[in-house]
Write a protein that holds these residues in place. Sequence first.
Motif, PDB file in Angstrom:
ATOM      1  N   VAL A 140       0.853  -1.190   0.000  1.00 45.85           N
ATOM      2  CA  VAL A 140       0.000   0.000   0.000  1.00 45.85           C
ATOM      3  C   VAL A 140       0.885   1.235   0.000  1.00 45.85           C
ATOM      4  N   GLN A 142      -6.135   8.921  -2.918  1.00 43.62           N
ATOM      5  CA  GLN A 142      -6.155   7.597  -3.544  1.00 43.62           C
ATOM      6  C   GLN A 142      -4.830   6.889  -3.278  1.00 43.62           C
ATOM      7  N   PHE A 191      -5.659   3.997   5.207  1.00 45.59           N
ATOM      8  CA  PHE A 191      -5.826   2.854   4.321  1.00 45.59           C
ATOM      9  C   PHE A 191      -5.011   1.699   4.916  1.00 45.59           C
ATOM     10  N   VAL A 194     -10.449   0.786   2.753  1.00 46.57           N
ATOM     11  CA  VAL A 194     -10.476   2.105   2.119  1.00 46.57           C
ATOM     12  C   VAL A 194     -11.387   2.996   2.956  1.00 46.57           C
ATOM     13  N   GLY A 231      -9.065   3.474  -3.859  1.00 42.35           N
ATOM     14  CA  GLY A 231      -7.844   2.718  -4.091  1.00 42.35           C
ATOM     15  C   GLY A 231      -7.831   2.127  -5.477  1.00 42.35           C
TER      16      GLY A 231
END
Length: 540
Positions: free
Chosen positions: A306, A317, A345, A374, A380
């Motif tokens: 991530v 995002q 996230f 999310v 994402g």
Amino acid sequence: LNDYAGIGKGAGETVWATAPPVLTVRHMQHYGDLDLLRESFANHTHWLEFLNREFEQGMLEKGYDRKLKNYTGDGSGLGDWLALPVRDTYLTHTGFYMAASRCIAYISNKLGETKMRKKSVLLAEFLRNRISSLYLLNGRDTFTYPMATYPSTPGPEMSLFARIVPGEKRCAVLKNWFRRRGETWEGDEETLFLSKLDSSYAELLAKEGVLIKRDEDYFFSASQWQGFCEGIFAIRYALKTLSDMGYHNIALRKASGIGFGTTEYMLTHNATTLWETWWRSEDLYSRNHPMLGAFAEWMSSSVAGVSVHPTTVGGRQVLFWPRFPKSATMLKFASAIQGTPVGDFAIAWRFENLPEDRNEYDSALVNVRIRLLVPPGGSGMLRIPLPTTKMTKIRIRHTSAFPDLYAARDEANRKCINRRKQRLGFNWNWEYDRQRMKWYAQRSRKSIGTVCDSFLFSLTPPEWSEQTDITKDVVSRTDTKLLAGLYDLIVTNWKLEKEEEGNGRLGNIPKYFHRNFDPGPFCNDTTSFDWHIDDATHII
């Protein structure tokens, strides 16, 4: 920094002096602060204008001829500071001049400064072409300076990551990178250590590959592919480039290596913080310095999977791109949390249905379970590694009804703290016996390195949606957009493979540079190899 390291006239070292515009761009990527762009724009453009006026002459005065006919590396400048190979200071000076141009292009684009945007884009491309023409001049596709006789740093790793290498040369440069070898290391502290090490320990370390034995002598070694020899810059570029271009297994092997040039080496000497150097230093370099810490960002972005998306602003995002090891003997699970202004996230993945026999960890068919979080207001982009067999299937389900995340995280933290109190991490270190005047290995359990589970796998939502098969999207390399929610993915029939060993600690990896070897789709896709003006990640 003083002018001795830069191009003169108060510039300081080009790399360090270009940090402000690079950080401003990354700040925009993470926080979306337009006011900071407006307030700092004039200062950043002044720096670029200074480079436009002074860079050429300054480099000549520092001994860099335009065609690099007399350049042999390690020129004026810090470059890939404290790297073990030759430091290519021309590449870092010029590469960060290019980065300054890209930064001004990026900021101008966000502020609607059309004239400056066009001018900066052209300058950045001019500098990119200058570097690539010089570094491909020798015809060997190694992306090194023309007169190079030894590997230098940062070379192909930075140039591949920052989209300097032309797309059509991408695969050749990548393959030739794997020709690089390690070398023995005879630093003062390491030589002294070996002189006070019992021969039984030395023989054991040689069998484990930590030491190199020649006749009756033992040596430490800096490994190219089973440890680190890179300095402050190339450590990041090496790991990210390997993982992004389909060689995550090699990146993992570098990061999990043992012996000199690894974090394991620091831990065996009782380090609790990172050193400034890969070698032991008792009197000059710091024992508490973040310089070599770039692998920390790689661990969350590539090992777990991530990171803030390259083209996002304000951290709205992220890119979920978990990379799995070829063999479960290397790694069985990973997780990370990426904080942003819109919320946290998170990602966690693990191998499931692993065989009881560890000998099958590099051949079995297993499943991979992935959980993604999310937050509201965020999104994402999901990118899964390409399936290893035609039997592999990837299915996803989700829920927009968030469970109690705070309670789950608190419970996971509580369990992790308890595990750390049990000292389940790194379990030995070197100690010096002052009476015998010998080093010996002492077993001592430590908290550092204790493994903990992610809170994501303890979440039980009220209901899941129906599963959706996204295998075709993954095979076609189409990213899947995810809106706010909790996601559960199952990858079935994932085939584990034996890791590529190469030629040992000092050797290279012949399989990967064989002329008939296919380096894979992440290398061959030349259309993705130009820098985009909204891309804050690959500016440099």
